[in-house]
Scaffold this motif. Structure first.
Motif, PDB file in Angstrom:
ATOM      1  N   SER A   1      46.391  29.981  28.782  1.00  0.00           N
ATOM      2  CA  SER A   1      45.276  29.309  28.107  1.00  0.00           C
ATOM      3  C   SER A   1      44.455  30.262  27.254  1.00  0.00           C
ATOM      4  CB  SER A   1      44.361  28.643  29.145  1.00  0.00           C
ATOM      5  OG  SER A   1      43.590  29.614  29.844  1.00  0.00           O
ATOM      6  N   GLY A   2      44.575  31.558  27.514  1.00  0.00           N
ATOM      7  CA  GLY A   2      43.830  32.543  26.736  1.00  0.00           C
ATOM      8  C   GLY A   2      42.445  32.847  27.259  1.00  0.00           C
ATOM      9  N   THR A   3      42.015  32.168  28.314  1.00  0.00           N
ATOM     10  CA  THR A   3      40.664  32.372  28.828  1.00  0.00           C
ATOM     11  C   THR A   3      40.482  33.729  29.501  1.00  0.00           C
ATOM     12  OG1 THR A   3      41.275  31.238  30.880  1.00  0.00           O
ATOM     13  CG2 THR A   3      40.236  29.913  29.154  1.00  0.00           C
ATOM     14  N   LEU A   4      41.581  34.393  29.810  1.00  0.00           N
ATOM     15  CA  LEU A   4      41.496  35.691  30.480  1.00  0.00           C
ATOM     16  C   LEU A   4      41.989  36.835  29.597  1.00  0.00           C
ATOM     17  CD1 LEU A   4      42.858  34.627  33.999  1.00  0.00           C
ATOM     18  CD2 LEU A   4      40.495  34.625  33.189  1.00  0.00           C
ATOM     19  N   ASP A   5      42.097  36.589  28.310  1.00  0.00           N
ATOM     20  CA  ASP A   5      42.638  37.613  27.409  1.00  0.00           C
ATOM     21  C   ASP A   5      41.777  38.872  27.352  1.00  0.00           C
ATOM     22  OD1 ASP A   5      44.772  36.039  26.826  1.00  0.00           O
ATOM     23  OD2 ASP A   5      44.123  35.474  24.804  1.00  0.00           O
ATOM     24  N   ASP A   6      40.511  38.767  27.722  1.00  0.00           N
ATOM     25  CA  ASP A   6      39.606  39.911  27.631  1.00  0.00           C
ATOM     26  C   ASP A   6      39.494  40.698  28.934  1.00  0.00           C
ATOM     27  OD1 ASP A   6      38.380  37.846  28.945  1.00  0.00           O
ATOM     28  OD2 ASP A   6      36.434  38.067  27.973  1.00  0.00           O
ATOM     29  N   LEU A   7      40.301  40.375  29.929  1.00  0.00           N
ATOM     30  CA  LEU A   7      40.210  41.084  31.210  1.00  0.00           C
ATOM     31  C   LEU A   7      40.700  42.523  31.086  1.00  0.00           C
ATOM     32  CD1 LEU A   7      41.396  38.650  34.051  1.00  0.00           C
ATOM     33  CD2 LEU A   7      39.085  39.077  33.205  1.00  0.00           C
ATOM     34  N   ASP A   8      39.985  43.420  31.762  1.00  0.00           N
ATOM     35  CA  ASP A   8      40.425  44.808  31.878  1.00  0.00           C
ATOM     36  C   ASP A   8      41.113  45.060  33.220  1.00  0.00           C
ATOM     37  OD1 ASP A   8      39.295  46.115  29.402  1.00  0.00           O
ATOM     38  OD2 ASP A   8      37.460  45.236  30.224  1.00  0.00           O
ATOM     39  N   ALA A   9      40.810  44.225  34.212  1.00  0.00           N
ATOM     40  CA  ALA A   9      41.428  44.341  35.536  1.00  0.00           C
ATOM     41  C   ALA A   9      41.240  43.022  36.267  1.00  0.00           C
ATOM     42  CB  ALA A   9      40.804  45.483  36.337  1.00  0.00           C
ATOM     43  N   VAL A  10      42.077  42.790  37.290  1.00  0.00           N
ATOM     44  CA  VAL A  10      41.985  41.553  38.050  1.00  0.00           C
ATOM     45  C   VAL A  10      42.250  41.860  39.529  1.00  0.00           C
ATOM     46  CG1 VAL A  10      44.436  40.974  37.691  1.00  0.00           C
ATOM     47  CG2 VAL A  10      42.763  39.144  38.165  1.00  0.00           C
ATOM     48  N   PHE A  11      41.526  41.148  40.401  1.00  0.00           N
ATOM     49  CA  PHE A  11      41.626  41.400  41.840  1.00  0.00           C
ATOM     50  C   PHE A  11      41.741  40.078  42.590  1.00  0.00           C
ATOM     51  CE2 PHE A  11      39.145  44.764  39.895  1.00  0.00           C
ATOM     52  CZ  PHE A  11      39.794  45.909  40.348  1.00  0.00           C
ATOM     53  N   GLY A  12      42.506  40.096  43.679  1.00  0.00           N
ATOM     54  CA  GLY A  12      42.638  38.924  44.522  1.00  0.00           C
ATOM     55  C   GLY A  12      42.867  39.353  45.959  1.00  0.00           C
ATOM     56  N   THR A  13      42.601  38.432  46.892  1.00  0.00           N
ATOM     57  CA  THR A  13      42.816  38.712  48.315  1.00  0.00           C
ATOM     58  C   THR A  13      43.542  37.542  48.955  1.00  0.00           C
ATOM     59  OG1 THR A  13      40.767  37.691  49.109  1.00  0.00           O
ATOM     60  CG2 THR A  13      40.636  39.994  48.405  1.00  0.00           C
ATOM     61  N   HIS A  14      44.078  37.786  50.142  1.00  0.00           N
ATOM     62  CA  HIS A  14      44.719  36.711  50.911  1.00  0.00           C
ATOM     63  C   HIS A  14      44.491  36.947  52.388  1.00  0.00           C
ATOM     64  CE1 HIS A  14      47.398  33.526  52.077  1.00  0.00           C
ATOM     65  NE2 HIS A  14      47.794  33.326  50.833  1.00  0.00           N
ATOM     66  N   LEU A  15      44.115  35.894  53.101  1.00  0.00           N
ATOM     67  CA  LEU A  15      43.943  35.965  54.543  1.00  0.00           C
ATOM     68  C   LEU A  15      45.300  35.955  55.235  1.00  0.00           C
ATOM     69  CD1 LEU A  15      41.046  33.367  54.810  1.00  0.00           C
ATOM     70  CD2 LEU A  15      40.846  35.820  55.283  1.00  0.00           C
ATOM     71  N   PHE A  16      45.484  36.883  56.203  1.00  0.00           N
ATOM     72  CA  PHE A  16      46.705  36.944  56.991  1.00  0.00           C
ATOM     73  C   PHE A  16      46.354  37.164  58.458  1.00  0.00           C
ATOM     74  CE2 PHE A  16      49.100  37.555  53.063  1.00  0.00           C
ATOM     75  CZ  PHE A  16      50.290  36.915  53.366  1.00  0.00           C
ATOM     76  N   PRO A  17      46.894  36.329  59.367  1.00  0.00           N
ATOM     77  CA  PRO A  17      46.557  36.450  60.790  1.00  0.00           C
ATOM     78  C   PRO A  17      47.384  37.478  61.551  1.00  0.00           C
ATOM     79  CG  PRO A  17      47.971  34.553  60.474  1.00  0.00           C
ATOM     80  CD  PRO A  17      47.739  35.145  59.101  1.00  0.00           C
ATOM     81  N   THR A  18      48.178  38.255  60.838  1.00  0.00           N
ATOM     82  CA  THR A  18      49.005  39.264  61.498  1.00  0.00           C
ATOM     83  C   THR A  18      48.180  40.447  61.993  1.00  0.00           C
ATOM     84  OG1 THR A  18      49.441  40.244  59.324  1.00  0.00           O
ATOM     85  CG2 THR A  18      51.079  38.689  60.190  1.00  0.00           C
ATOM     86  N   HIS A  19      46.964  40.612  61.454  1.00  0.00           N
ATOM     87  CA  HIS A  19      46.118  41.745  61.807  1.00  0.00           C
ATOM     88  C   HIS A  19      44.719  41.258  62.176  1.00  0.00           C
ATOM     89  CE1 HIS A  19      49.415  43.857  59.880  1.00  0.00           C
ATOM     90  NE2 HIS A  19      48.898  45.011  60.250  1.00  0.00           N
ATOM     91  N   PRO A  20      44.027  42.009  63.010  1.00  0.00           N
ATOM     92  CA  PRO A  20      42.688  41.583  63.445  1.00  0.00           C
ATOM     93  C   PRO A  20      41.662  41.668  62.324  1.00  0.00           C
ATOM     94  CG  PRO A  20      43.193  43.771  64.288  1.00  0.00           C
ATOM     95  CD  PRO A  20      44.460  43.256  63.669  1.00  0.00           C
ATOM     96  N   VAL A  21      40.555  40.977  62.536  1.00  0.00           N
ATOM     97  CA  VAL A  21      39.450  41.008  61.577  1.00  0.00           C
ATOM     98  C   VAL A  21      38.944  42.449  61.432  1.00  0.00           C
ATOM     99  CG1 VAL A  21      37.060  40.297  61.188  1.00  0.00           C
ATOM    100  CG2 VAL A  21      38.742  38.647  61.994  1.00  0.00           C
ATOM    101  N   GLY A  22      38.687  42.822  60.207  1.00  0.00           N
ATOM    102  CA  GLY A  22      38.248  44.186  59.921  1.00  0.00           C
ATOM    103  C   GLY A  22      39.346  45.040  59.337  1.00  0.00           C
ATOM    104  N   THR A  23      40.584  44.544  59.404  1.00  0.00           N
ATOM    105  CA  THR A  23      41.723  45.256  58.817  1.00  0.00           C
ATOM    106  C   THR A  23      41.964  44.761  57.396  1.00  0.00           C
ATOM    107  OG1 THR A  23      42.796  45.488  60.971  1.00  0.00           O
ATOM    108  CG2 THR A  23      44.173  45.776  59.027  1.00  0.00           C
TER     109      THR A  23
END
Length: 405
Positions: free
Chosen positions: A162-184
């Motif tokens: 769509s072109g709405t992110l053409d000006d990004l210099d960096a991008v970050f994302g996260t995902h929850l995973f139950p394989t490890h305890p909270v705080g990891t």
């Protein structure tokens, strides 16, 4: 210490305290979303809920971005600077929920079984805190509320196009995973998650009576040969040190016991960690299909569609995130560890194909349970303390990336 450094530390402290004070709000939002899940490309009410959250706030909101209900919220800082994207997805899965929680899904056969409700909940509160502090930010933040991560072609590719992110210099994302305890917090530089290709093979033979096979071309026999032959692609065509998986998920050959069917359908998927491996598997499967046509005298129609590319985390960006989080001295971030490569797929890969970025993992293992159910399971659940960890981890990254004062 310079006045600027002192101001930066104070700004980060203020942001983290704001997030801590709103932990209960994150949980409340997550539970609302969990009780009201919507499938990919059908997230109309969820998108409206997100848009309503930003009403009256000093930000630019773009709705219906891409091929569905994507939302981009632009937070313009008080000074000029670089632009980063923070992504959270918000679709659910076609799964009947089997958890025993008071906020269980109200939509029969639909469930937030992958944690996207949690992703959206922490991101909304984090975004609101950043909006309140935007005068201290030298740059721009784009909050990417993405629809349809679970169902190809997904939402990410269309948002990028769509072109709405053409000006990004960096991008970050996260995902929850139950394989490890909270705080990891888990990280992986380079190729971190597999690419995926969907295929469907329709084999058209010549049906007939089971007592006269000489007058037919049996598509089940041809299909059985295909199922066996494609398993040799990984074992005999890939370097043993490369990762590749070919899965047959459906063989639709149901018919009468004494009738040779006219046609059958086979469906499956392919996983790989780089474009070279993808190309090898692609070529070999097409070659096998061509050979089956000649060997069995059938007509094959192969649909072969690359869904999501392998997810590549920029090594330099990832190393910087690891350094920031490892030295955060935050009581909610207990350890930062390298995760193994995941053979699952993620359409965040489309963002990191376009700009440098990294996708990291947040441990959310529920407390006091004997068995942990992984993402996409009907009994999947999270420890909601992980929502604050997610928000604070991304906040640390944001404060490090920007020149805040």
């Amino acid at each position: 210490m310079s006045k600027h450094a002192e101001a930066t530390i104070q700004t980060k402290k203020q942001l983290l305290e704001m997030l801590e004070s709103r932990k209960d709000e994150m949980i409340e939002i997550r539970r609302h979303l969990h009780a009201n899940p919507e499938l990919s490309f059908k997230e109309e009410k969820t998108a409206q809920y997100i848009a309503n959250f930003y009403k009256g706030k000093d930000v630019d909101i773009q709705t219906n971005v891409g091929n569905g209900y994507g939302i981009i919220v632009t937070i313009q800082g008080g000074k000029r600077g670089k632009t980063i994207g923070l992504r959270a997805d918000f679709d659910a899965l076609p799964i009947h929920e089997e958890t025993d929680v008071p906020f269980k899904s109200k939509n029969e056969g639909v469930m937030h079984a992958c944690g996207h409700d949690g992703h959206t909940a922490y991101m909304l509160v984090l975004a609101d805190c950043l909006i309140q502090m935007k005068a201290s930010i030298a740059g721009t933040i784009k909050i990417i509320h993405q629809h349809a991560e679970e169902t190809p072609p997904g939402g990410a590719k269309s948002i990028v196009e769509s072109g709405t992110l053409d000006d990004l210099d960096a991008v970050f994302g996260t995902h929850l995973f139950p394989t490890h305890p909270v705080g990891t917090i888990g990280h992986r530089g380079g190729y971190a998650m597999a690419g995926r290709t969907y295929f469907k093979l329709v084999i058209q033979g010549t049906g007939g009576h089971g007592s006269m096979p000489q007058n037919s071309n049996d598509p089940i026999v041809a299909g059985a040969h295909f199922v066996t032959a494609v398993q040799t692609v990984v074992s005999r065509r890939l370097n043993p040190f490369e990762m590749g998986v070919v899965t047959i998920g459906s063989f639709d050959g149901k018919g009468s016991f004494n009738i040779i069917k006219d046609s059958i359908e086979i469906e499956g998927d392919v996983r790989y960690m780089n474009d070279k491996t993808q190309q090898v598997i692609d070529e070999e499967i097409h070659r096998i299909v061509s050979g089956i046509e000649l060997q069995f005298g059938v007509i094959c129609e192969l649909t072969y569609t690359a869904d999501y590319p392998p997810l590549y985390n920029d090594p330099e960006v990832t190393a910087e995130v690891v350094s920031v989080l490892g030295n955060a001295n935050d009581p909610d971030i207990k350890e930062v560890v390298e995760f193994p490569v995941f053979s699952g797929s993620e359409d965040f890969a489309y963002y990191s194909e376009k700009v440098p970025g990294t996708f990291f993992f947040i441990g959310c293992k529920p407390e006091g349970v004997e068995k942990v159910y992984l993402n996409h399971h009907p009994k999947f659940d999270i420890n909601e303390d992980a929502l604050l960890v997610s928000a604070k981890a991304v906040a640390h990254v944001v404060c490090n990336y920007y020149d805040v004062e």
